[in-house]
Scaffold this active site. Structure first.
Site, PDB file in Angstrom:
ATOM      1  N   GLY A  77       0.810  -1.068   0.157  1.00 19.87           N
ATOM      2  CA  GLY A  77      -0.022   0.144   0.096  1.00 19.87           C
ATOM      3  C   GLY A  77       0.722   1.268   0.130  1.00 19.87           C
ATOM      4  CB  CYS A  78       0.069   4.921   1.110  1.00 15.44           C
ATOM      5  SG  CYS A  78       0.850   6.249   1.227  1.00 15.44           S
ATOM      6  CG  PHE A  79       5.722   5.034  -0.582  1.00 15.14           C
ATOM      7  CD1 PHE A  79       5.155   5.919  -0.283  1.00 15.14           C
ATOM      8  CD2 PHE A  79       6.425   5.026  -1.650  1.00 15.14           C
ATOM      9  CE1 PHE A  79       4.894   7.120  -1.228  1.00 15.14           C
ATOM     10  CE2 PHE A  79       6.255   5.898  -2.881  1.00 15.14           C
ATOM     11  CZ  PHE A  79       5.844   7.271  -2.305  1.00 15.14           C
TER      12      PHE A  79
END
Length: 236
Positions: free
Chosen positions: A60-62
């Protein structure tokens, strides 16, 4: 996503970019994925004489994945970036299209004498993301948010594969794990404004809703691995 790209392409001041950066990792209409208490891997990497090793995880979003690993004892560096695609499109505005082959990823440098690869995988599957979500993570949708272990060598590949099979067999998760294992991929660091994002923007709605709970879960489920002060990419 479009507002964030427009601000970058037109050279808007960074303060304005940060105001709309909530679009970078999409919407805020979902809460954080729940943490799951899982057993450690039955198979881990054999300990070597080396005091430094790298691992790359996508979940997902880093911003949140980086933030989690920055608080793990034994991790010496955690860098947000892209893996899975080529060098020519390893840029945020390209990766956001979902057509580059890249996933938002985090390269974790660690001392295997302090924290093993298997122990990092346990944190990755337990609190860093939900490995049962296919091509998405919470509010973020697309192959660039897929759950992938980018194995750096055969040993990492084997440990990750054995652990996924172990967790699926144990029924630790209500749904099957969809995490893929990719090899032979290069990691490309993300733009500077993505680094240390969770630490720098703890009150941003996306971070507060989706990522700060991950840190609380890390401290709760892995107190022996928890480090209060994160190891940052840049001195701020």
């Amino acid at each position: 996503m479009s507002l964030f790209r427009f601000s970058r392409l037109t050279g808007a001041p960074i303060a304005i970019v940060l105001l709309v950066a909530v679009s970078a990792c999409q919407r805020i209409g979902h809460s954080a994925e729940p943490a799951v208490a899982i057993p450690p891997p039955a198979v881990d990497e054999p300990l070597s004489a080396s005091t430094s090793e790298t691992a790359v995880f996508a979940g997902g979003c880093f911003w949140g994945v980086q933030g989690v690993f920055q608080h793990v004892k034994g991790v010496t560096k955690a860098v947000s970036g892209y893996a899975g695609g080529g060098s020519g499109n390893a840029h945020y505005q390209d990766v956001g299209s979902g057509r580059t082959g890249h996933a938002e990823s985090v390269q974790v440098t660690f001392d295997p004498h302090q924290v093993t690869y298997g122990q990092l995988l346990q944190i990755y599957f337990s609190v860093a993301h939900d490995p049962t979500q296919f091509n998405r993570q919470g509010p973020d949708v697309g192959p660039q948010y897929r759950s992938t272990v980018f194995a750096m060598n055969d040993a990492q590949k084997n440990v990750a594969a054995e652990y996924i099979a172990q967790l699926d067999k144990s029924g630790a998760f209500a749904r099957p794990i969809v995490t893929t294992i990719e090899t032979g991929k290069t990691f490309y660091p993300a733009e500077r404004y993505h680094q240390d994002y969770l630490t720098l923007n703890p009150s941003e709605p996306y971070i507060a809703i989706n990522d700060l709970p991950k840190l609380a879960n890390l401290e709760r489920l892995f107190p022996e691995r928890w480090r209060a002060q994160p190891v940052l990419v840049y001195a701020h």
